[in-house]
Design a protein around this motif. Structure first.
Motif, PDB file in Angstrom:
ATOM      1  N   LEU A 239      -3.877   7.471   9.025  1.00 13.48           N
ATOM      2  CA  LEU A 239      -4.065   8.917   9.103  1.00 13.48           C
ATOM      3  C   LEU A 239      -2.701   9.578   9.129  1.00 13.48           C
ATOM      4  O   LEU A 239      -1.905   9.340  10.040  1.00 13.48           O
ATOM      5  N   GLU A 240      -2.418  10.401   8.108  1.00 15.90           N
ATOM      6  CA  GLU A 240      -1.152  11.129   8.094  1.00 15.90           C
ATOM      7  C   GLU A 240      -1.380  12.568   8.529  1.00 15.90           C
ATOM      8  O   GLU A 240      -2.181  13.299   7.922  1.00 15.90           O
ATOM      9  N   LEU A 241      -0.661  12.987   9.554  1.00 18.74           N
ATOM     10  CA  LEU A 241      -0.704  14.363  10.027  1.00 18.74           C
ATOM     11  C   LEU A 241       0.393  15.142   9.293  1.00 18.74           C
ATOM     12  O   LEU A 241       1.552  14.743   9.317  1.00 18.74           O
ATOM     13  N   GLY A 242       0.030  16.240   8.654  1.00 17.40           N
ATOM     14  CA  GLY A 242       0.982  16.977   7.838  1.00 17.40           C
ATOM     15  C   GLY A 242       1.292  16.204   6.570  1.00 17.40           C
ATOM     16  O   GLY A 242       2.453  15.935   6.259  1.00 17.40           O
ATOM     17  N   ILE A 243       0.262  15.878   5.795  1.00 20.11           N
ATOM     18  CA  ILE A 243       0.423  15.008   4.628  1.00 20.11           C
ATOM     19  C   ILE A 243       1.230  15.658   3.515  1.00 20.11           C
ATOM     20  O   ILE A 243       1.873  14.986   2.707  1.00 20.11           O
ATOM     21  N   GLY A 244       1.214  16.988   3.464  1.00 16.92           N
ATOM     22  CA  GLY A 244       2.049  17.710   2.508  1.00 16.92           C
ATOM     23  C   GLY A 244       1.794  17.310   1.067  1.00 16.92           C
ATOM     24  O   GLY A 244       0.651  17.190   0.625  1.00 16.92           O
TER      25      GLY A 244
ATOM     26  N   ALA B 236      -0.680   4.454  -0.180  1.00 12.77           N
ATOM     27  CA  ALA B 236      -1.976   4.167  -0.802  1.00 12.77           C
ATOM     28  C   ALA B 236      -1.816   3.146  -1.929  1.00 12.77           C
ATOM     29  O   ALA B 236      -2.687   2.293  -2.135  1.00 12.77           O
ATOM     30  N   ARG B 237      -0.696   3.216  -2.649  1.00 12.38           N
ATOM     31  CA  ARG B 237      -0.448   2.227  -3.714  1.00 12.38           C
ATOM     32  C   ARG B 237      -0.304   0.823  -3.143  1.00 12.38           C
ATOM     33  O   ARG B 237      -0.521  -0.168  -3.851  1.00 12.38           O
ATOM     34  N   ARG B 238       0.075   0.722  -1.881  1.00 13.32           N
ATOM     35  CA  ARG B 238       0.191  -0.580  -1.217  1.00 13.32           C
ATOM     36  C   ARG B 238      -1.181  -1.124  -0.805  1.00 13.32           C
ATOM     37  O   ARG B 238      -1.270  -2.201  -0.227  1.00 13.32           O
ATOM     38  N   GLY B 239      -2.227  -0.379  -1.077  1.00 13.54           N
ATOM     39  CA  GLY B 239      -3.573  -0.823  -0.748  1.00 13.54           C
ATOM     40  C   GLY B 239      -4.103  -0.314   0.572  1.00 13.54           C
ATOM     41  O   GLY B 239      -5.193  -0.708   0.991  1.00 13.54           O
ATOM     42  N   VAL B 240      -3.354   0.583   1.237  1.00 10.22           N
ATOM     43  CA  VAL B 240      -3.800   1.147   2.510  1.00 10.22           C
ATOM     44  C   VAL B 240      -4.677   2.371   2.239  1.00 10.22           C
ATOM     45  O   VAL B 240      -4.304   3.244   1.447  1.00 10.22           O
ATOM     46  N   ALA B 241      -5.821   2.431   2.877  1.00 12.88           N
ATOM     47  CA  ALA B 241      -6.690   3.614   2.776  1.00 12.88           C
ATOM     48  C   ALA B 241      -6.097   4.725   3.632  1.00 12.88           C
ATOM     49  O   ALA B 241      -6.029   4.602   4.852  1.00 12.88           O
ATOM     50  N   VAL B 242      -5.667   5.808   2.987  1.00 11.73           N
ATOM     51  CA  VAL B 242      -4.977   6.902   3.678  1.00 11.73           C
ATOM     52  C   VAL B 242      -5.846   8.152   3.661  1.00 11.73           C
ATOM     53  O   VAL B 242      -6.424   8.505   2.628  1.00 11.73           O
ATOM     54  N   HIS B 243      -5.927   8.800   4.804  1.00  8.35           N
ATOM     55  CA  HIS B 243      -6.527  10.132   4.902  1.00  8.35           C
ATOM     56  C   HIS B 243      -5.489  11.066   5.514  1.00  8.35           C
ATOM     57  O   HIS B 243      -4.692  10.639   6.361  1.00  8.35           O
ATOM     58  N   GLY B 244      -5.475  12.318   5.076  1.00  9.45           N
ATOM     59  CA  GLY B 244      -4.489  13.260   5.574  1.00  9.45           C
ATOM     60  C   GLY B 244      -5.099  14.508   6.171  1.00  9.45           C
ATOM     61  O   GLY B 244      -6.239  14.861   5.878  1.00  9.45           O
ATOM     62  N   ILE B 245      -4.320  15.150   7.031  1.00 10.62           N
ATOM     63  CA  ILE B 245      -4.646  16.474   7.564  1.00 10.62           C
ATOM     64  C   ILE B 245      -3.478  17.384   7.236  1.00 10.62           C
ATOM     65  O   ILE B 245      -2.319  17.012   7.425  1.00 10.62           O
ATOM     66  N   ASP B 246      -3.759  18.575   6.733  1.00  6.86           N
ATOM     67  CA  ASP B 246      -2.700  19.543   6.466  1.00  6.86           C
ATOM     68  C   ASP B 246      -3.291  20.930   6.412  1.00  6.86           C
ATOM     69  O   ASP B 246      -4.418  21.121   5.955  1.00  6.86           O
ATOM     70  N   MET B 247      -2.520  21.896   6.880  1.00  7.57           N
ATOM     71  CA  MET B 247      -2.973  23.276   6.885  1.00  7.57           C
ATOM     72  C   MET B 247      -2.747  23.959   5.538  1.00  7.57           C
ATOM     73  O   MET B 247      -3.413  24.941   5.196  1.00  7.57           O
ATOM     74  N   SER B 248      -1.806  23.433   4.744  1.00  7.08           N
ATOM     75  CA  SER B 248      -1.385  24.122   3.531  1.00  7.08           C
ATOM     76  C   SER B 248      -2.132  23.630   2.297  1.00  7.08           C
ATOM     77  O   SER B 248      -1.918  22.515   1.815  1.00  7.08           O
ATOM     78  N   ARG B 249      -2.985  24.462   1.782  1.00  7.62           N
ATOM     79  CA  ARG B 249      -3.676  24.134   0.529  1.00  7.62           C
ATOM     80  C   ARG B 249      -2.691  24.042  -0.632  1.00  7.62           C
ATOM     81  O   ARG B 249      -2.892  23.261  -1.569  1.00  7.62           O
ATOM     82  N   ALA B 250      -1.630  24.844  -0.574  1.00  2.08           N
ATOM     83  CA  ALA B 250      -0.638  24.831  -1.646  1.00  2.08           C
ATOM     84  C   ALA B 250       0.079  23.482  -1.709  1.00  2.08           C
ATOM     85  O   ALA B 250       0.310  22.930  -2.792  1.00  2.08           O
ATOM     86  N   MET B 251       0.445  22.934  -0.559  1.00  4.53           N
ATOM     87  CA  MET B 251       1.095  21.631  -0.532  1.00  4.53           C
ATOM     88  C   MET B 251       0.132  20.539  -1.000  1.00  4.53           C
ATOM     89  O   MET B 251       0.496  19.651  -1.784  1.00  4.53           O
ATOM     90  N   VAL B 252      -1.104  20.601  -0.541  1.00  4.42           N
ATOM     91  CA  VAL B 252      -2.092  19.592  -0.917  1.00  4.42           C
ATOM     92  C   VAL B 252      -2.376  19.643  -2.407  1.00  4.42           C
ATOM     93  O   VAL B 252      -2.616  18.602  -3.044  1.00  4.42           O
ATOM     94  N   SER B 253      -2.336  20.829  -3.006  1.00  5.17           N
ATOM     95  CA  SER B 253      -2.566  20.915  -4.454  1.00  5.17           C
ATOM     96  C   SER B 253      -1.490  20.166  -5.223  1.00  5.17           C
ATOM     97  O   SER B 253      -1.759  19.579  -6.283  1.00  5.17           O
TER      98      SER B 253
END
Length: 249
Positions: A46-51, A60-77
């Protein structure tokens, strides 16, 4: 400041990767990804502030299942535009309080992002939120600066961190409240633009107490991702707190 996205709206997201290009270098990213992949094992991260996914995408390319939390839709886009970025789940919200489904082997906050929470109460809430998401034996990892107050002469509250022909950067500190701001002046074609971002600096011992309040215990602390020893001259640290697998006693 852009609405909804806090201080990391479209105006920042548009050139974030370029402005922080040094942090995207393989010699910076690879040790962090290796460190986190080792802690994640076969579990989820779980990444906080995934940006924009600087760490999440290669993890994720290493095979780890990653989920993120972030307030910024612009960064996530911007994350979504990267190869593999559209396969990473992201929940939009404040990472101090936002809940997601399931449990995780590792949760992490990198590149001083814990300081984006500008009150002690929010930082304490973040630790408690993480503890609720970790499975027993899971770890919370924070990469953050050691406050540079020793660089402040008496009567001065500003410390420059970059002085160049096109970029000027300096931090201002309020030692009474532990609030600080990072100021950036960009110069293009002789014209300057100014941005300022608020933070709350936090000491290693204070983070340890926040972890204790959340039921976590310090497992290890290093100067950096390559496990260099942390000492009194360290300007940053990578700290790992663990959620006990059984009753503490």
């Amino acid at each position: 400041m852009d609405d909804m996205d806090g201080y990391f709206g479209e105006s920042v997201a548009a050139d974030y990767d370029e402005s922080a290009s040094g942090m995207f270098a393989p010699d910076v990213v690879d040790p962090a990804v290796g460190f986190l992949a080792e802690l994640a094992g076969d579990g989820r991260a779980l990444e906080l502030g995934i940006g924009t996914g600087r760490i999440a995408v290669p993890l994720a390319r290493r095979g780890v299942a990653v989920h993120g939390i972030d307030m910024s839709r612009a960064m996530v886009s911007r994350l979504r535009e990267k190869p593999g970025g559209d396969g990473i789940g992201v929940t939009i919200g404040d990472f101090a309080t936002t809940k997601v489904d399931g449990t995780f082997s590792v949760a992490y906050l990198v590149f001083n992002t814990i300081m984006n929470l500008t009150t002690q109460a929010e930082q304490v809430s973040c630790f408690r939120n993480v503890a609720e998401h970790l499975k027993p034996g899971g770890c919370f990892v924070v990469e953050v600066m050691v406050p540079g107050l020793r660089r402040l002469p008496p009567g001065q509250d500003a410390v420059p961190f970059h002085v160049g022909s096109t970029h000027l950067g300096f931090d201002t500190y309020d030692v009474a409240t532990q609030s600080m701001s990072s100021h950036h002046v960009e110069i293009v074609d002789g014209h300057g633009t100014y941005r300022s971002f608020p933070f709350r600096y936090v000491w290693p011992a204070e983070l340890d107490l926040m972890a204790q309040l959340a039921g976590l215990r310090l497992r290890e602390r290093w100067d950096g991702w390559s496990r260099e020893p942390f000492n009194g001259e360290s300007e940053q640290h990578v700290s790992v707190w663990e959620k006990p697998a059984g009753p503490v006693g």
